[in-house]
Scaffold this active site. Structure first.
Site, mmCIF file in Angstrom:
data_model
loop_
_atom_site.group_PDB
_atom_site.id
_atom_site.type_symbol
_atom_site.label_atom_id
_atom_site.label_comp_id
_atom_site.label_asym_id
_atom_site.label_seq_id
_atom_site.Cartn_x
_atom_site.Cartn_y
_atom_site.Cartn_z
ATOM 1 N N LYS A 32 0.904 -1.256 0.006
ATOM 2 C CA LYS A 32 -0.120 0.023 -0.047
ATOM 3 C C LYS A 32 1.096 1.241 0.064
ATOM 4 O O LYS A 32 0.631 2.216 -0.698
ATOM 5 C CB LYS A 32 -0.880 0.050 1.420
ATOM 6 C CG LYS A 32 -2.015 -0.833 1.376
ATOM 7 C CD LYS A 32 -3.013 -0.264 2.504
ATOM 8 C CE LYS A 32 -2.516 -0.602 3.739
ATOM 9 N NZ LYS A 32 -3.228 -0.492 4.795
ATOM 10 N N LYS A 33 1.968 1.204 0.876
ATOM 11 C CA LYS A 33 2.497 2.598 1.103
ATOM 12 C C LYS A 33 3.926 2.430 0.739
ATOM 13 O O LYS A 33 4.941 3.450 1.111
ATOM 14 C CB LYS A 33 2.451 2.856 2.384
ATOM 15 C CG LYS A 33 0.758 2.938 3.041
ATOM 16 C CD LYS A 33 1.020 3.217 4.460
ATOM 17 C CE LYS A 33 -0.585 3.522 4.773
ATOM 18 N NZ LYS A 33 -0.993 3.539 6.365
#
Ligand code: C2G
Length: 131
Positions: free
Chosen positions: A44-45
């Site tokens: 996700k990051k």
């Protein structure tokens, strides 16, 4: 018995996290929390959380407003988690507003306002600046 479900990384646990979990719990009788795995967080990051997965799970499981935790291994499995946990309400912060409306066919979907002026990103920037 109304079961509430929510999801998050909850890295460097702070008051915004506590506020949303308490407000989520108040919407039902039981709160279960899907804690993003380290691997999902990297996807996700593009970075790993500061707190490792086991510790993030233990912190969330240790809160009096939380009745159960499980690992959220994929963003695509939300429908499956909602069914497995027999959730009646999905709660997310309003940074996700509209993103999970597809699950309205499985349960109620509620977006709660985020706590202002605090985030893990800002905390980390503050810690870096102070050291
Ligand atoms: N939150 C909040 N107020 C803040 C910061 C966070 O209400 N000041 C809420 C977020 O809106 C989210 C929850 O706390 O509902 C967890 O936040 P994160 O750990 O940042 O979760 P995130 O990485 O967005 O993961 O499947 C969805 C994801 O797992 C959500």
């Amino acid at each position: 018995m109304r079961t509430v479900i929510t999801f998050g990384t909850f890295d460097v646990f702070h008051i915004g996290h506590l506020n949303i979990l308490k407000r989520a719990r108040d919407l039902g009788d039981k709160l279960v929390v899907g804690v993003s795995t380290d691997a999902l967080n990297f996807k996700k990051k593009n970075r790993y959380p500061i707190y490792r997965e086991e510790d993030r799970l233990a912190i969330i499981a240790g809160l009096s407003c939380v009745d159960g935790v499980f690992r959220e291994e994929s963003l695509e499995w939300k429908g499956q988690y909602i069914r497995e946990q027999k959730a009646d309400i999905l709660v997310m912060g309003d940074d996700w507003a509209g993103k999970f409306d597809v699950f309205k066919e499985l349960c109620e979907v509620v977006y709660l306002p985020r706590t202002a002026d605090i985030s893990t990103t800002e905390l980390l920037a503050g810690i870096r600046a102070a050291s």
